[in-house]
Write an enzyme that holds these catalytic residues in place. Structure first.
Site, PDB file in Angstrom:
ATOM      1  N   HIS A 151      34.415  42.473  37.924  1.00  0.00           N
ATOM      2  CA  HIS A 151      34.972  42.933  39.201  1.00  0.00           C
ATOM      3  C   HIS A 151      33.994  42.621  40.330  1.00  0.00           C
ATOM      4  O   HIS A 151      33.729  43.454  41.201  1.00  0.00           O
ATOM      5  CB  HIS A 151      35.248  44.434  39.128  1.00  0.00           C
ATOM      6  N   ASP A 157      36.389  42.743  33.572  1.00  0.00           N
ATOM      7  CA  ASP A 157      36.580  43.680  34.684  1.00  0.00           C
ATOM      8  C   ASP A 157      36.611  45.119  34.166  1.00  0.00           C
ATOM      9  O   ASP A 157      37.498  45.485  33.395  1.00  0.00           O
ATOM     10  CB  ASP A 157      37.899  43.352  35.390  1.00  0.00           C
ATOM     11  N   SER A 213      41.152  42.968  44.051  1.00  0.00           N
ATOM     12  CA  SER A 213      41.125  44.405  43.833  1.00  0.00           C
ATOM     13  C   SER A 213      42.187  45.089  44.708  1.00  0.00           C
ATOM     14  O   SER A 213      43.370  44.755  44.605  1.00  0.00           O
ATOM     15  CB  SER A 213      39.714  44.934  44.107  1.00  0.00           C
TER      16      SER A 213
END
Length: 294
Positions: free
Chosen positions: A264, A236, A100
């Site tokens: 995610h 995600d 991320s």
């Protein structure tokens, strides 16, 4: 082994390492407002079979210095922190893995400090200048899902410890997506460890406030020559497809792999295939690169 490493005036980062100290180093760089403890223990242990694995708490997370309220900083400063952490640990070159926002930081390292990286792996992220790193607002790639953006609006609200744990578990459910099973007990236990580690149940938000200037540098990624693995998380909701494919194409020399069902988050169901992909990538680089250590 735990450390406290000074990286800037008045700023120390907590770090932990495991594995053979003589093995090729591997640095894990977590995402925004997240402690290094979010990296699953099983993933860290798997990578530690062949690496000296280092994970750490960014500023304003975990046991690292709460710095933003006193001296606001930019997102790019968090990338500099990673370099100074390597310096403090006596590590010249490392494999670096970023998730991320951690993937954003790894891209900055690829551009500004390629000599410090043996390899790079990025997951659940977007290229500089796109997605959440689209400072100019001119990318045509999709942004985070509306239901995630809506939930983020309550991120900094005051909650009692039990309500904060419930908020975090629900957040992970949204981030996980529907591709692999979500176990609330697994993520509650994770957040209980994070809270115990940091000594506070207060929701960290500093990285959402940090200045994003200087990360709109996607055009520079074509010059990257460090061996790079881009991991696509097809479910995600923050950096959905085609972000990973776009990043791999922008870098050009990167290799793209997909972890089926991954969102995610890092639930138990994705740890083994993710660890295998990272370990295969670093092993190939080490075989080609030779044993220059640490």
């Amino acid at each position: 082994m735990e450390h406290r490493i000074p990286v800037a005036p008045g700023v120390e980062l907590w770090a932990e390492e495991r594995g053979d100290p003589a093995a090729p180093p591997l640095l894990l760089v977590m995402g925004a407002n997240a402690s290094g403890l979010v990296w699953p223990e099983a993933l860290v242990d798997r990578l530690a079979r062949q690496h000296r694995v280092v994970r750490y708490d960014h500023r304003d997370t975990g046991r690292s210095t709460r710095a933003y309220a006193v001296a606001p900083y930019a997102v790019r400063d968090l990338a500099t922190d990673a370099v100074r952490l390597l310096d403090g640990l006596g590590i010249d070159r490392a494999h670096v893995v970023g998730m991320s926002m951690g993937g954003t930081l790894v891209q900055l390292l690829l551009l500004d400090h390629p000599d410090r990286l043996r390899s790079a792996t990025v997951l659940a992220t977007s290229a500089l200048g796109s997605g959440l790193a689209d400072v100019a607002g001119d990318s045509d790639l999709p942004g985070p899902a509306p239901h995630v953006l809506g939930y983020w609006a309550s991120m900094g609200e005051e909650r009692d410890p039990e309500a904060e744990l419930a908020w975090r578990v629900e957040h992970w459910r949204l981030l996980n997506g529907d591709g692999v099973p979500f176990d609330p007990a697994e993520f509650r236990a994770l957040e209980e460890r994070v809270v115990a580690h940091s000594g506070s149940a207060r929701s960290p938000v500093a990285h959402a406030l940090a200045d994003p200037a200087g990360i709109d540098r996607g055009a520079e990624l074509a010059a990257v020559r460090v061996p790079t693995l881009v991991v696509e998380a097809p479910e995600d909701p923050v950096n959905p497809p085609p972000h990973a494919a776009h990043l791999a194409a922008v870098i050009g020399s990167a290799r793209l792999v997909t972890i089926p069902g991954m969102g995610h988050a890092l639930p138990a169901a994705v740890v083994e295939p993710l660890a295998d992909a990272i370990a295969a990538h670093t092993a190939a680089v080490d075989a080609e690169d030779g044993p220059r250590l640490p």
